[in-house]
Write a protein that holds these residues in place. Structure first.
Motif, PDB file in Angstrom:
ATOM      1  N   ILE A  36       0.853  -1.184   0.000  1.00 19.76           N
ATOM      2  CA  ILE A  36       0.000   0.000   0.000  1.00 19.76           C
ATOM      3  C   ILE A  36       0.886   1.229   0.000  1.00 19.76           C
ATOM      4  O   ILE A  36       1.925   1.259   0.671  1.00 19.76           O
ATOM      5  N   TRP A  37       0.502   2.246  -0.747  1.00 13.45           N
ATOM      6  CA  TRP A  37       1.156   3.540  -0.663  1.00 13.45           C
ATOM      7  C   TRP A  37       0.334   4.424   0.266  1.00 13.45           C
ATOM      8  O   TRP A  37      -0.896   4.471   0.173  1.00 13.45           O
ATOM      9  N   LEU A  38       1.017   5.114   1.154  1.00 12.31           N
ATOM     10  CA  LEU A  38       0.366   6.007   2.106  1.00 12.31           C
ATOM     11  C   LEU A  38       1.028   7.371   2.034  1.00 12.31           C
ATOM     12  O   LEU A  38       2.250   7.479   2.157  1.00 12.31           O
ATOM     13  N   GLN A  39       0.227   8.398   1.812  1.00  9.71           N
ATOM     14  CA  GLN A  39       0.746   9.757   1.771  1.00  9.71           C
ATOM     15  C   GLN A  39       0.288  10.511   3.014  1.00  9.71           C
ATOM     16  O   GLN A  39      -0.899  10.521   3.346  1.00  9.71           O
ATOM     17  N   ILE A  40       1.232  11.137   3.700  1.00 10.99           N
ATOM     18  CA  ILE A  40       0.930  12.007   4.826  1.00 10.99           C
ATOM     19  C   ILE A  40       1.389  13.403   4.454  1.00 10.99           C
ATOM     20  O   ILE A  40       2.539  13.590   4.046  1.00 10.99           O
ATOM     21  N   THR A  41       0.516  14.377   4.560  1.00 14.30           N
ATOM     22  CA  THR A  41       0.840  15.709   4.066  1.00 14.30           C
ATOM     23  C   THR A  41       0.337  16.811   4.984  1.00 14.30           C
ATOM     24  O   THR A  41      -0.703  16.673   5.635  1.00 14.30           O
ATOM     25  N   GLY A  66      -3.870  12.115   5.944  1.00 10.28           N
ATOM     26  CA  GLY A  66      -3.286  10.928   5.332  1.00 10.28           C
ATOM     27  C   GLY A  66      -4.259  10.276   4.374  1.00 10.28           C
ATOM     28  O   GLY A  66      -5.475  10.381   4.527  1.00 10.28           O
ATOM     29  N   ALA A  67      -3.729   9.620   3.348  1.00  6.05           N
ATOM     30  CA  ALA A  67      -4.554   8.909   2.372  1.00  6.05           C
ATOM     31  C   ALA A  67      -3.764   7.731   1.814  1.00  6.05           C
ATOM     32  O   ALA A  67      -2.551   7.827   1.606  1.00  6.05           O
ATOM     33  N   ALA A  68      -4.448   6.616   1.613  1.00  4.68           N
ATOM     34  CA  ALA A  68      -3.816   5.404   1.098  1.00  4.68           C
ATOM     35  C   ALA A  68      -4.161   5.215  -0.377  1.00  4.68           C
ATOM     36  O   ALA A  68      -5.251   5.576  -0.836  1.00  4.68           O
ATOM     37  N   PHE A  69      -3.204   4.628  -1.124  1.00  2.00           N
ATOM     38  CA  PHE A  69      -3.376   4.411  -2.558  1.00  2.00           C
ATOM     39  C   PHE A  69      -2.762   3.075  -2.946  1.00  2.00           C
ATOM     40  O   PHE A  69      -1.838   2.593  -2.296  1.00  2.00           O
ATOM     41  N   ALA A  70      -3.269   2.501  -4.005  1.00  2.00           N
ATOM     42  CA  ALA A  70      -2.647   1.309  -4.571  1.00  2.00           C
ATOM     43  C   ALA A  70      -1.502   1.762  -5.475  1.00  2.00           C
ATOM     44  O   ALA A  70      -1.695   2.639  -6.318  1.00  2.00           O
ATOM     45  N   PRO A  71      -0.295   1.225  -5.310  1.00  2.00           N
ATOM     46  CA  PRO A  71       0.813   1.638  -6.184  1.00  2.00           C
ATOM     47  C   PRO A  71       0.538   1.218  -7.624  1.00  2.00           C
ATOM     48  O   PRO A  71      -0.068   0.168  -7.867  1.00  2.00           O
ATOM     49  N   PRO A  72       0.953   2.031  -8.596  1.00  2.00           N
ATOM     50  CA  PRO A  72       0.707   1.680  -9.998  1.00  2.00           C
ATOM     51  C   PRO A  72       1.515   0.470 -10.420  1.00  2.00           C
ATOM     52  O   PRO A  72       2.630   0.257  -9.934  1.00  2.00           O
ATOM     53  N   ALA A  73       0.950  -0.323 -11.293  1.00  2.00           N
ATOM     54  CA  ALA A  73       1.662  -1.485 -11.827  1.00  2.00           C
ATOM     55  C   ALA A  73       2.693  -1.010 -12.849  1.00  2.00           C
ATOM     56  O   ALA A  73       2.418  -0.134 -13.664  1.00  2.00           O
TER      57      ALA A  73
END
Length: 209
Positions: free
Chosen positions: A2-7, A97-104
């Motif tokens: 999982i990709w997680l961005q904290i900003t 914070g928000a979670a994202f699926a990393p791109p293939a």
């Protein structure tokens, strides 16, 4: 993964300090949960030791990995007197914070050139001092990114490719006149209030919401 961005979004330097403290707290929680945290990309704040935003890769068993990401999604509040402006009345600072699926990784956008380079910057424990950092460049557009973590050159190459493809996807959407991607817009859409988690003081101690 999982990709997680904290900003800190467009918040002041205190919010950027809160991002740094949040990263340290998240790293402690990840260690207890058996989840590996890698810094994919970071944007430094206006003062040394602060971060405007950080993009992380969480890697571990699906259940604790997902639970950890969920705990850091949404609005996060830090209650503390400003360490930079002693007479400032404001004590409530927000990040999100928000979670994202990393791109293939694919060849959809054409050739990508990779170059090994030495890590640089004030990343502290997150910066590798060897030549394992990777710069990935999209040959057709010239767009490039640099990834430097404490992991292997192979891992950095994979992360660099994913980050570059994510940015190329954003660029393609912009050129087509569409809205910018959710991850990009996340910088500007922080919700003030209704915090999912609240931390207090310079020690960044969690308080029950």
């Amino acid at each position: 993964m999982i990709w997680l961005q904290i900003t800190a979004n467009t918040g002041p330097v205190e919010c950027c300090l809160a991002v740094t403290k949040a990263l340290a707290q998240l790293s402690r929680e990840a260690q207890k949960a058996g989840v590996t945290v890698s810094v994919v990309e970071q944007l430094d704040g206006p003062v040394g030791g602060t971060l405007r935003s950080v993009l992380l890769e969480l890697d571990g068993p699906a259940e604790p990995e997902g639970a950890l990401a969920a705990r850091w999604c949404g609005s996060i509040q830090w209650i503390c007197e400003s360490p930079y402006r002693k007479m400032h009345k404001r004590k409530n600072w927000f990040l999100s914070g928000a979670a994202f699926a990393p791109p293939a990784v694919s060849t959809e956008f054409g050739e990508i050139r990779y170059e090994a380079t030495r890590a640089s910057g004030p990343g502290g424990q997150h910066v590798n001092k060897t030549d394992s950092a990777i710069r990935a460049t999209h040959v057709a557009s010239g767009l490039s990114v640099k990834v430097q973590t404490e992991r292997s050159q192979h891992a950095n190459k994979r992360l660099a490719a994913q980050l570059l493809l994510s940015k190329l996807g954003e660029l393609a959407k912009t050129e087509e006149g569409k809205n910018k991607s959710e991850r990009r817009m996340h910088h500007f859409q922080a919700e003030r209030g209704n915090a999912e988690r609240v931390f207090v003081g310079m020690g960044f101690v969690e308080r029950a919401v």
